[in-house]
Scaffold this active site. Structure first.
Site, PDB file in Angstrom:
ATOM      1  N   THR A   1      20.416  -5.657 -47.364  1.00 38.12           N
ATOM      2  CA  THR A   1      21.399  -6.633 -47.806  1.00 38.12           C
ATOM      3  C   THR A   1      22.772  -6.027 -47.546  1.00 38.12           C
ATOM      4  O   THR A   1      23.489  -5.657 -48.467  1.00 38.12           O
ATOM      5  CB  THR A   1      21.260  -6.951 -49.311  1.00 38.12           C
ATOM      6  N   GLY A   2      23.129  -5.863 -46.239  1.00 40.06           N
ATOM      7  CA  GLY A   2      24.505  -5.506 -45.863  1.00 40.06           C
ATOM      8  C   GLY A   2      25.291  -6.679 -46.393  1.00 40.06           C
ATOM      9  O   GLY A   2      24.951  -7.805 -46.108  1.00 40.06           O
ATOM     10  N   THR A   3      26.314  -6.468 -47.150  1.00 42.50           N
ATOM     11  CA  THR A   3      26.662  -7.492 -48.134  1.00 42.50           C
ATOM     12  C   THR A   3      28.105  -7.446 -48.516  1.00 42.50           C
ATOM     13  O   THR A   3      28.803  -6.496 -48.200  1.00 42.50           O
ATOM     14  CB  THR A   3      25.883  -7.100 -49.409  1.00 42.50           C
ATOM     15  N   THR A   4      28.517  -8.490 -49.254  1.00 44.16           N
ATOM     16  CA  THR A   4      29.714  -8.334 -50.065  1.00 44.16           C
ATOM     17  C   THR A   4      29.371  -8.795 -51.468  1.00 44.16           C
ATOM     18  O   THR A   4      28.865  -9.913 -51.656  1.00 44.16           O
ATOM     19  CB  THR A   4      30.862  -9.206 -49.537  1.00 44.16           C
TER      20      THR A   4
ATOM     21  N   GLY B   1      30.854  -5.441 -46.709  1.00 46.68           N
ATOM     22  CA  GLY B   1      32.026  -6.290 -46.528  1.00 46.68           C
ATOM     23  C   GLY B   1      33.175  -5.931 -47.453  1.00 46.68           C
ATOM     24  O   GLY B   1      34.295  -6.398 -47.269  1.00 46.68           O
TER      25      GLY B   1
END
Lengths: 177, 226
Positions: B25-28, B157
């Site tokens: 979950t590369g995420t913000t 992010g």
């Protein structure tokens, strides 16, 4: 990380109305700019006219692209010429050249993409632009451990060039400082 | 010996890259305290390499009635940790005979994240409301530190919106201002970060309860620039 200087000027004049901001390895950037400055002044003598901003950017782009294996430097070229007025060009690491109304670069730039996207609007006045740039730099310097010291700004118009230097303690502060 | 059926080896060109990548979950994610509660928010993109495995993920996970966590990093790791903490909190709450404190939940996350720090890749924001201290946000980044902050951002992010948060957050915002700040910040980050995107999921947690909302892609706050 060793800080070798806190007051380096990374905004270099390459011609009367054209300046370049350096990023990346400053040694590489300085070497490239020195070469570009010479080529540009020669070009200007041959054309008997001040060079176009895109010409300056192209010279840098050529140097960055042809030597992409050895160099690690990126540039933002900005200035005024009588053909297109004020322009901003960015030459990235591998040697891509594009024109943008507003652009950021360097390690600290990642932290202010959100701020710039939110706050930039086209056709700002000179004072609004200066405040916008100063705020953006201050925010980036507050978050990036390898950015800091003094903020150098240059305003370039048809009439002339003005340097604005803002020492660290005079930069705008935000709530958490 | 003839080979029947499909080629089961994964080390060839017939099998796409993303089948070999870990789900992330590369995420913000972000969380903001206000007087009376917290606002939490996240994007909805889960990636395996360049493939978006889930474009409507819910990264705001309940660990107790009024305590949620925002997950970033490895999807498997964060799901596993959240499940463990959810169980531990449920048990603790029965023993105590009252709702658990947000600080307790945060410490349980920290305990797991720190003990298994070499194996895990999890960045978690724990946020909620309890009677003792009201709305609280705790940050448990990769490595297993624990710190309480009035506002926190996390995930890949988040780097793009540190400047925006520094300039736009001030103490004393009310719930609607916090929601607007969260929606704007998430939108800006999703615009710049390739690993964040989809819809914005928001939730407010207060004494009254938990209220969830979704902002769809076409309703995201828009900003100018080229």
């Amino acid at each position: 990380e060793y800080v070798s200087s806190k007051t380096i000027n990374k905004v270099i004049q390459v011609h009367d109305r054209i300046f370049c901001c350096m990023a990346g390895s400053l040694a590489d950037a300085q070497a490239v700019i020195k070469t570009a400055k010479f080529q540009l002044s020669f070009h200007s003598v041959q054309m008997e006219d001040p060079p176009l901003v895109i010409a300056a950017a192209s010279v840098l782009k050529d140097l960055c692209y042809k030597n992409k294996e050895e160099l690690q430097a990126g540039f933002i070229t900005a200035g005024w010429d009588k053909k297109k007025g004020p322009q901003v060009y960015v030459v990235s690491l591998g040697g891509m050249l594009i024109s943008q109304p507003v652009t950021l670069g360097g390690s600290g730039s990642t932290f202010i993409y959100g701020y710039v996207d939110a706050k930039y609007k086209p056709n700002m006045t000179r004072e609004e632009c200066l405040q916008f740039a100063t705020n953006a730099l201050a925010l980036a310097m507050g978050r990036d451990n390898v950015s800091g010291g003094v903020a150098h700004l240059v305003v370039i118009t048809e009439k002339g060039v003005e340097h604005v230097v803002v020492p660290g303690d005079k930069l705008p502060r935000f709530h958490d400082e | 010996m003839p080979i029947f059926g499909q080629q089961i080896s994964i080390n060839n060109d017939l099998v796409p890259d993303w089948t070999r990548e870990e789900v992330s979950t590369g995420t913000t994610i972000m969380a903001v305290e206000y007087d009376g509660g917290v606002v939490i928010g996240a994007d909805s993109r889960t990636t395996t390499g360049a493939y978006i495995a889930n474009r409507v993920t819910d990264k705001l996970t309940r660990v107790h009635d009024k305590i949620y966590c925002c997950r970033s990093g490895s999807a498997a790791d964060t799901q596993a940790i959240a499940e463990v903490v959810s169980y531990q909190l449920g048990f603790h709450s029965i023993e105590l005979d009252e709702p658990p404190l947000v600080e307790t939940a945060a410490n349980l996350f920290r305990a797991s994240c720190y003990r298994y720090r070499e194996e895990l890749m999890a960045g978690i924001l724990v946020a909620g409301w309890d009677r003792r201290k009201g709305g609280q946000v705790y940050c448990v980044p990769i490595g297993g530190m624990l710190v309480r902050q009035p506002v926190a951002v996390g995930g890949s992010g988040s780097t793009y919106v540190y400047g925006f948060m520094d300039s736009n957050y001030k103490p004393g915002l009310n719930k609607d201002q916090c929601l607007e700040l969260a929606a704007s910040a998430l939108s800006l980050a999703m615009e710049r970060d390739g690993s964040s995107g989809g819809v914005i999921r928001l939730a407010t947690i207060s004494e009254e309860g938990v209220e969830r909302r979704v902002i769809l892609g076409n309703q995201l706050p828009k900003f100018s620039t080229h």
